[in-house]
Write an enzyme that holds these catalytic residues in place. Structure first.
Site, PDB file in Angstrom:
ATOM      1  NE  ARG A 175      -3.839   0.269   2.161  1.00  0.00           N
ATOM      2  CZ  ARG A 175      -4.647   0.729   3.132  1.00  0.00           C
ATOM      3  NH1 ARG A 175      -4.700   0.080   4.288  1.00  0.00           N
ATOM      4  NH2 ARG A 175      -5.365   1.803   2.952  1.00  0.00           N
ATOM      5  CB  CYS A 233      -1.961   3.405   9.646  1.00  0.00           C
ATOM      6  SG  CYS A 233      -3.354   3.890  10.700  1.00  0.00           S
TER       7      CYS A 233
END
Length: 278
Positions: A175, A233
């Protein structure tokens, strides 16, 4: 104060005359609610706290898990029996993400003594700890939220920190690199951020690495006690686990709660891809 507690230490404290307040915050991203699992069996005396409904506000422009209304959060904690003069222990089912979010919320709002059960419920049962289906009714606590005890970053502050200090991206490496993005609008990372997946904070059995190993991991990324460090995050949950791991390593760190879910929702913000900070 060590922000972690082992299952053996918890069992000893629960058997004492002054046990800690115990919170069960089991949660799985995209999974079923944690309350049925709690009702099927939890550490005796634990009160269930809902990650989505009580440790975060409604999803929106500020991200998928923004800070909750702090008056409502304090009321939730009082109903759970949280007091300013009584230690709190939190646990979840795996990885320490939601337990760390509860730890961070309580510490951010001024509670002086909060620890996370290292290894979560699995560590408790592996140590021979019993489970209970009794739902306790604790005496109402006196906790009042006084925010600001831990550092918090806005999007602009996270961008600036990536330029002058160390900003860690706690998501999975793919990611960060922008190879996949299963949730948010855009793939990639905040320019200048370094990849530091939360999975690398844990051993194979789900407990945190020893402090010396965490020190080595974060030092290799430039995150040391004399460096300004921040973490983000996807939505501010798993990053709390990284802030906790940094605390174990003796490195204070700020949390960008909005994280990538807030950053990527704004098309004017820059996005970097690939393995380099950019």
């Amino acid at each position: 104060m060590n922000p972690l507690i082992t299952a053996a230490e918890l069992a000893e404290e629960l058997a004492s005359g002054t046990p800690p307040v115990l919170l069960d915050v089991r949660y799985r991203l995209g999974g079923p609610p944690g309350r049925p699992e709690y009702e099927a069996g939890h550490v005796p005396g634990a009160v269930y706290v809902d990650m989505d409904a009580e440790l975060a506000g409604p999803a929106g422009p500020a991200g998928r898990h923004p800070l909750p209304d702090l008056d409502a959060f304090a009321e939730t904690m009082r109903r759970a029996g949280v007091r300013a003069d009584r230690p709190v222990v939190v646990y979840d089912g795996a990885q320490g993400w939601s337990a760390a979010r509860a730890w961070w919320m309580l510490r951010y709002t001024g509670h002086p003594s909060v620890r996370v059960l290292d290894g979560g419920l699995a560590a408790w049962t592996a140590s021979g700890g019993a489970l209970s289906t009794d739902v306790p009714s604790p005496e109402v606590g006196d906790f009042a939220a006084a925010p600001g005890a831990l550092p918090l970053l806005s999007a602009d502050e996270a961008a600036a920190l990536a330029r002058r200090g160390v900003l860690l991206d706690a998501r999975a490496g793919e990611r960060y690199r922008g190879e996949v993005e299963p949730i948010d609008r855009v793939a990639g990372h905040i320019p200048g951020a370094l990849s530091a997946p939360t999975t690398e904070n844990l051993t194979a059995d789900g407990t945190f690495l020893p402090p010396a190993e965490l020190v080595g991991r974060f030092s290799a990324l430039g995150a040391t006690p004399d460096t300004e460090v921040g973490v983000y995050c996807g939505s501010g949950v798993s990053a709390a686990q990284e802030v906790l791991a940094l605390a174990v390593a003796g490195v204070p760190a700020a949390l960008y709660v909005g994280s990538w879910s807030e950053w990527s929702a704004d098309p004017t913000r820059p996005v970097a891809t690939g393995a380099q900070p950019g």
